[in-house]
Design a protein around this motif. Sequence first.
Motif, PDB file in Angstrom:
ATOM      1  N   ARG A  84       0.860  -1.192   0.000  1.00 44.49           N
ATOM      2  CA  ARG A  84       0.000   0.000   0.000  1.00 44.49           C
ATOM      3  C   ARG A  84       0.888   1.230   0.000  1.00 44.49           C
ATOM      4  NH1 ARG A  84      -4.794  -0.203   4.059  1.00 44.49           N
ATOM      5  NH2 ARG A  84      -5.398   1.449   2.647  1.00 44.49           N
ATOM      6  N   TYR A  85       0.697   2.065  -1.022  1.00 44.26           N
ATOM      7  CA  TYR A  85       1.549   3.249  -1.205  1.00 44.26           C
ATOM      8  C   TYR A  85       0.783   4.528  -0.893  1.00 44.26           C
ATOM      9  CZ  TYR A  85       5.102   0.397  -3.373  1.00 44.26           C
ATOM     10  OH  TYR A  85       6.071  -0.533  -3.591  1.00 44.26           O
ATOM     11  N   ALA A  86       1.495   5.470  -0.325  1.00 48.53           N
ATOM     12  CA  ALA A  86       0.952   6.802  -0.067  1.00 48.53           C
ATOM     13  C   ALA A  86       1.713   7.798  -0.936  1.00 48.53           C
ATOM     14  CB  ALA A  86       1.116   7.172   1.409  1.00 48.53           C
ATOM     15  N   ALA A  87       1.031   8.826  -1.367  1.00 48.47           N
ATOM     16  CA  ALA A  87       1.675   9.864  -2.175  1.00 48.47           C
ATOM     17  C   ALA A  87       2.522  10.763  -1.285  1.00 48.47           C
ATOM     18  CB  ALA A  87       0.621  10.690  -2.901  1.00 48.47           C
ATOM     19  N   ILE A  88       3.570  11.311  -1.877  1.00 45.53           N
ATOM     20  CA  ILE A  88       4.378  12.318  -1.195  1.00 45.53           C
ATOM     21  C   ILE A  88       4.655  13.436  -2.195  1.00 45.53           C
ATOM     22  CG2 ILE A  88       6.512  11.059  -1.671  1.00 45.53           C
ATOM     23  CD1 ILE A  88       7.652  12.319   0.937  1.00 45.53           C
ATOM     24  N   GLY A  89       4.463  14.655  -1.761  1.00 49.50           N
ATOM     25  CA  GLY A  89       4.699  15.808  -2.621  1.00 49.50           C
ATOM     26  C   GLY A  89       3.599  16.002  -3.657  1.00 49.50           C
ATOM     27  N   GLU A  90       3.780  17.023  -4.449  1.00 51.53           N
ATOM     28  CA  GLU A  90       2.858  17.331  -5.537  1.00 51.53           C
ATOM     29  C   GLU A  90       3.303  16.592  -6.796  1.00 51.53           C
ATOM     30  OE1 GLU A  90       0.104  19.287  -5.309  1.00 51.53           O
ATOM     31  OE2 GLU A  90       0.534  19.346  -3.162  1.00 51.53           O
ATOM     32  N   PRO A  91       2.395  16.351  -7.750  1.00 50.74           N
ATOM     33  CA  PRO A  91       2.821  15.720  -9.011  1.00 50.74           C
ATOM     34  C   PRO A  91       3.906  16.547  -9.700  1.00 50.74           C
ATOM     35  CG  PRO A  91       0.437  15.718  -8.847  1.00 50.74           C
ATOM     36  CD  PRO A  91       0.950  16.566  -7.712  1.00 50.74           C
ATOM     37  N   TYR A  92       4.851  15.865 -10.294  1.00 48.59           N
ATOM     38  CA  TYR A  92       5.915  16.496 -11.069  1.00 48.59           C
ATOM     39  C   TYR A  92       5.428  16.604 -12.503  1.00 48.59           C
ATOM     40  CZ  TYR A  92      10.210  16.584 -13.854  1.00 48.59           C
ATOM     41  OH  TYR A  92      11.181  16.892 -14.769  1.00 48.59           O
ATOM     42  N   HIS A  93       5.580  17.763 -13.107  1.00 48.09           N
ATOM     43  CA  HIS A  93       5.144  17.972 -14.493  1.00 48.09           C
ATOM     44  C   HIS A  93       6.357  18.158 -15.389  1.00 48.09           C
ATOM     45  CE1 HIS A  93       0.922  18.200 -13.427  1.00 48.09           C
ATOM     46  NE2 HIS A  93       1.316  18.868 -12.365  1.00 48.09           N
TER      47      HIS A  93
END
Length: 163
Positions: A84-93
């Motif tokens: 199970r993964y959690a997001a970290i930071g904002e998406p990189y564009h």
Amino acid sequence: LHAPRGERPGVLRRGDVAGLALSHDDVAWVGVERESDGFVLAQFDERAGRTARIRWSKPHVWLRLDCEFASGAARFGYSASGSRYAAIGEPYHFGGGQPDLRCICCSLFAYRTPLDGGGGHAEFDSFLVTWLSAGSGLRLPNGRDRASARRHDGAGSMKGRGR
């Protein structure tokens, strides 16, 4: 980086950083930073000029990078279990619209800050690239679906596990 005398391998020392990076025109990464009072998970985005940080006390970490090349975005994640993964930071564009897939690099890294003195050691147990299934409906910038492009373009989800 090498473990100091008397310490077991896989030990990051104060000032060490290790993780999973993505580069195009600039660099973004997710990784572990060793500070004087413990470990921190960090997600760095050079283009946006920001770093998200979370305290980390588990013995292992799984790092994940999900790329959606058609939209030009990548998302970083982490897990204590590998399931199970959690997001970290904002998406990189990616810069400049849709990226040229031949110019994108994904890598594992380890370095020491400052560069003086002896550092620790990072162990990466695996590096896995997975593909979306045929018929997912997601399209690459060149119009092909991911299943037909997998032999040529390198589009997919990149995952690394480090400790």
